[in-house]
Design an enzyme around this catalytic site. Structure first.
Site, PDB file in Angstrom:
ATOM      1  N   LYS A  30       0.993  -1.713  -0.146  1.00 38.77           N
ATOM      2  CA  LYS A  30       0.010   0.245  -0.268  1.00 38.77           C
ATOM      3  C   LYS A  30       1.244   1.447   0.045  1.00 38.77           C
ATOM      4  O   LYS A  30       1.875   1.110   0.688  1.00 38.77           O
ATOM      5  CB  LYS A  30      -0.829  -0.185   1.412  1.00 38.77           C
ATOM      6  CG  LYS A  30      -1.753   1.263   1.543  1.00 38.77           C
ATOM      7  CD  LYS A  30      -2.574   1.612   0.772  1.00 38.77           C
ATOM      8  CE  LYS A  30      -3.754   2.575   0.937  1.00 38.77           C
ATOM      9  NZ  LYS A  30      -4.514   2.988   2.265  1.00 38.77           N
TER      10      LYS A  30
ATOM     11  N   ASP B 234     -13.356   0.585   4.678  1.00 40.47           N
ATOM     12  CA  ASP B 234     -12.596   1.949   4.351  1.00 40.47           C
ATOM     13  C   ASP B 234     -12.640   2.547   6.142  1.00 40.47           C
ATOM     14  O   ASP B 234     -12.741   3.662   6.346  1.00 40.47           O
ATOM     15  CB  ASP B 234     -12.431   2.924   3.177  1.00 40.47           C
ATOM     16  CG  ASP B 234     -10.954   3.491   4.302  1.00 40.47           C
ATOM     17  OD1 ASP B 234     -10.084   2.758   4.815  1.00 40.47           O
ATOM     18  OD2 ASP B 234     -10.943   4.603   4.008  1.00 40.47           O
TER      19      ASP B 234
END
Length: 408
Positions: free
Chosen positions: A189, A322
């Site tokens: 990420k 998220d």
């Protein structure tokens, strides 16, 4: 997942093929953690369990491609000061709740590590199959740098919880990517733009140089892994796509050139609409700072338009939520939000076959084809007629993971 493998037969089911969008009436048999047979009138297993679902709808287990299982609070900066064992305890609770909501696999977008992954696989933690990246890579003052303006020191000890690690310069980002890959990361990420839950950056900033981004992508590809990039604005999105990332997380402010780049690079967009809705409504109650809360409006309204534009153009889409802190409970609400601009089957594909392809597990998860892992849900309604069946977990009768009934 190390459990006793007992055969399972679901009788009288409406089994959904998410690729064609068509139902087939009949039975579904699972053994050794896999789907082994489908069709009418299957013989019951001598040593297993039979469930007559009475015409209930059976769909593949859901995949959330953007979660933070360690984020028990919206104050992400506080995680690094918490005991790792305390964070792990919260993570176990959050993962169990995700499983009950029908998510049999999740991709963690920074924070989770190999310990949580191993614990779930060994049955020590009840939860979704966990695909982790370790800590997200951030430049100084970037989205993964949780220090306030007056805080200069940084504790990079690997045992400390947190969602980001700071690395600046091509050599440093190569070393950081290699370190996360060393620990078994399924993906890397990278923070390619500013964000909401970070204290010192602007949402509209770009982060990392092109040389740094390309170096990170090179390291991931060398290990047969890929890069997911946090990016909001078109400028940040386009830079990340040109650098070779496989997925853009959020992407609220994309433009027509972004769409062209998604298609050219065969990349994925992972919108996370529900988190902005939840942060606006509840973020401050769960630890989001006032300054971060004020940033939400910059991306809240644009998310749905970005999704509609991308979907219309044929950009590949995966499901993401998220959510942070107590807002995790809204995980399924993403189905309802996407349903405002997409057909139900397309939303379900984002959470099954598309997400499976994104994470490199096409044919293994996100499908009920013979040979796939037996991850599935039994629903009391038809999600192709009403996405509320997936948006409200009360409609989930059973959750099956690797052929075992784990909820319901």
């Amino acid at each position: 997942m190390k459990r006793n493998q007992v055969s399972l037969l679901l009788r009288n089911a409406l089994v959904l093929d998410v690729v064609t969008g068509e139902y087939a009436e009949g039975d579904l048999r699972c053994a050794e953690g896999r789907v082994v047979e489908a069709g009418p009138g299957l013989a019951g297993p001598a040593d297993g369990r039979v469930i007559d679902v009475g015409g209930g709808v059976v769909v593949p287990g859901l995949i959330d491609a953007h979660v933070h299982v360690t984020a028990s609070t919206a104050d992400l900066g506080s995680l690094s000061a918490m005991s790792p064992s305390y964070v792990a305890a919260h993570s176990a609770r959050l993962m169990g709740q995700m499983l009950d909501r029908g998510f049999t696999t999740v991709r963690d977008a920074s924070g989770a590590d190999y310990g949580l992954c191993d614990a779930q696989q060994e049955g020590l933690i009840r939860g979704p199959r966990l695909l982790f990246c370790g800590k997200g890579l951030s430049q100084t003052g970037g989205h993964g740098d949780q220090r306030g303006r007056g805080q200069n020191g940084r504790d990079d000890h690997p045992c400390c919880a947190g969602v980001g690690r700071v690395a600046d310069g091509v050599d440093a980002v190569r070393a950081a990517a290699r370190d996360e890959l060393r620990k078994g990361a399924h993906h890397i990420k990278v923070m390619a733009s500013g964000g909401v839950a970070s204290p010192t950056d602007r949402v509209d900033s770009t982060q990392y140089s092109m040389d740094e981004l390309r170096a990170i992508v090179e390291e991931a590809e060398a290990a047969n892994r890929y890069v997911a990039a946090h990016a909001y604005t078109a400028r940040a999105i386009n830079r990340a796509l040109e650098a070779g990332v496989r997925s853009i997380e959020h992407g609220n402010l994309l433009d027509e050139h972004s769409v062209e780049l998604f298609l050219r690079h065969d990349a994925y967009l992972v919108p996370t609409l529900v988190t902005y809705w939840a942060l606006k409504e509840e973020g401050r109650s769960f630890g989001l700072s006032e300054s971060s809360w004020r940033k939400v409006d910059e991306v809240l309204g644009a998310g749905l338009q970005a999704l509609e534009r991308a979907a219309r153009a044929g950009v590949r889409l995966a499901y993401g939520s998220d959510l942070l802190g107590g807002m995790h409970r809204h995980q399924n609400q993403e189905f309802r939000l996407r349903g405002e601009v997409q057909q139900p089957i397309d939303v379900l594909r984002a959470a099954t076959v598309n997400a499976a392809d994104l994470v490199g597990l096409a044919g293994e998860i996100g499908t009920l084809a013979v040979g796939a892992r037996a991850d599935l849900l039994v629903l009391d309604g038809d999600p192709l007629r009403d996405l509320g069946v997936l948006a409200e977990p009360k409609h989930i009768r059973h959750v099956v993971q690797s052929g075992q009934v784990v909820s319901g």
